[in-house]
Motif scaffolding. Sequence first.
Motif, short mmCIF file in Angstrom:
data_model
loop_
_atom_site.label_atom_id
_atom_site.label_comp_id
_atom_site.label_asym_id
_atom_site.label_seq_id
_atom_site.Cartn_x
_atom_site.Cartn_y
_atom_site.Cartn_z
N PHE A 12 56.59 51.41 50.28
CA PHE A 12 57.22 50.42 49.42
C PHE A 12 56.38 50.22 48.17
O PHE A 12 55.19 49.98 48.24
CB PHE A 12 57.38 49.08 50.14
CG PHE A 12 57.93 48.01 49.24
CD1 PHE A 12 59.27 47.98 48.89
CD2 PHE A 12 57.09 47.04 48.70
CE1 PHE A 12 59.78 47.02 48.04
CE2 PHE A 12 57.59 46.07 47.85
CZ PHE A 12 58.93 46.05 47.52
N SER A 13 57.02 50.33 47.01
CA SER A 13 56.39 50.09 45.72
C SER A 13 57.11 48.93 45.06
O SER A 13 58.34 48.98 44.90
CB SER A 13 56.49 51.34 44.85
OG SER A 13 55.88 51.12 43.59
N PRO A 14 56.39 47.86 44.70
CA PRO A 14 57.06 46.71 44.08
C PRO A 14 57.82 47.10 42.81
O PRO A 14 57.40 47.99 42.08
CB PRO A 14 55.92 45.76 43.74
CG PRO A 14 54.79 46.19 44.62
CD PRO A 14 54.96 47.66 44.82
N TRP A 15 58.92 46.42 42.57
CA TRP A 15 59.74 46.66 41.40
C TRP A 15 58.97 46.28 40.17
O TRP A 15 58.84 46.87 39.19
CB TRP A 15 61.03 45.83 41.48
CG TRP A 15 61.94 46.02 40.33
CD1 TRP A 15 62.14 45.17 39.29
CD2 TRP A 15 62.81 47.13 40.07
NE1 TRP A 15 63.07 45.68 38.41
CE2 TRP A 15 63.49 46.88 38.87
CE3 TRP A 15 63.07 48.32 40.74
CZ2 TRP A 15 64.44 47.76 38.32
CZ3 TRP A 15 64.00 49.19 40.21
CH2 TRP A 15 64.66 48.91 39.02
N SER A 54 67.29 41.34 42.39
CA SER A 54 68.61 40.76 42.64
C SER A 54 69.41 41.51 43.71
O SER A 54 70.55 41.16 43.99
CB SER A 54 69.42 40.75 41.34
OG SER A 54 69.61 42.08 40.89
N GLN A 55 68.82 42.53 44.34
CA GLN A 55 69.54 43.36 45.31
C GLN A 55 69.06 43.10 46.73
O GLN A 55 67.91 42.72 46.95
CB GLN A 55 69.34 44.83 44.97
CG GLN A 55 69.83 45.23 43.60
CD GLN A 55 71.33 45.03 43.44
OE1 GLN A 55 72.11 45.41 44.29
NE2 GLN A 55 71.72 44.38 42.35
N ASP A 56 69.93 43.34 47.70
CA ASP A 56 69.58 43.20 49.11
C ASP A 56 68.98 44.49 49.68
O ASP A 56 68.12 44.44 50.54
CB ASP A 56 70.80 42.81 49.94
CG ASP A 56 71.28 41.40 49.65
OD1 ASP A 56 70.44 40.55 49.28
OD2 ASP A 56 72.48 41.15 49.77
N ALA A 57 69.47 45.63 49.22
CA ALA A 57 69.05 46.92 49.78
C ALA A 57 67.90 47.52 48.99
O ALA A 57 67.73 47.26 47.81
CB ALA A 57 70.23 47.89 49.80
N TYR A 58 67.13 48.34 49.69
CA TYR A 58 66.09 49.13 49.05
C TYR A 58 66.74 50.37 48.44
O TYR A 58 67.82 50.78 48.85
CB TYR A 58 65.06 49.59 50.09
CG TYR A 58 64.28 48.47 50.70
CD1 TYR A 58 63.10 48.02 50.13
CD2 TYR A 58 64.72 47.84 51.87
CE1 TYR A 58 62.37 46.98 50.71
CE2 TYR A 58 63.99 46.81 52.45
CZ TYR A 58 62.82 46.39 51.86
OH TYR A 58 62.11 45.37 52.43
N VAL A 59 66.07 51.00 47.48
CA VAL A 59 66.51 52.28 46.92
C VAL A 59 65.31 53.22 46.87
O VAL A 59 64.17 52.78 46.76
CB VAL A 59 67.12 52.14 45.50
CG1 VAL A 59 68.43 51.39 45.53
CG2 VAL A 59 66.15 51.51 44.53
#
Length: 106
Positions: A103-106, A67-72
């Motif tokens: 990048f690691s999928p959520w 649901s977020q636009d930014a990466y963390v």
Amino acid sequence: MNSGFPDGEQDTKSIGINEMPLTISIDELDKSLVLSRKKRNALYDDIKASIREKGLDHAPVITKMPSQDAYVILDGGNTRLQILKELYQETGDKKFYYINCIFSPW
């Protein structure tokens, strides 16, 4: 956002099966809320000098909540992110603006 690292600039041997290299801007990356520091890192100035001189030692592992636009950043890294933002603001050098990540999928 660019996918992949340019010409092997980052060792990708430690990338997991569902992970992938990704180059993003610091504007696309938010600080992690997990284990967020309450005080400034005591090694802040040393870390900043190191990043200024040679860049990041390793690519941070990042994710994006659906649901977020930014990466963390998943593995800590708020200090490094703040330093990159400062160095880009101070120098305007794009090497502090775009960073190689895993990048690691959520």
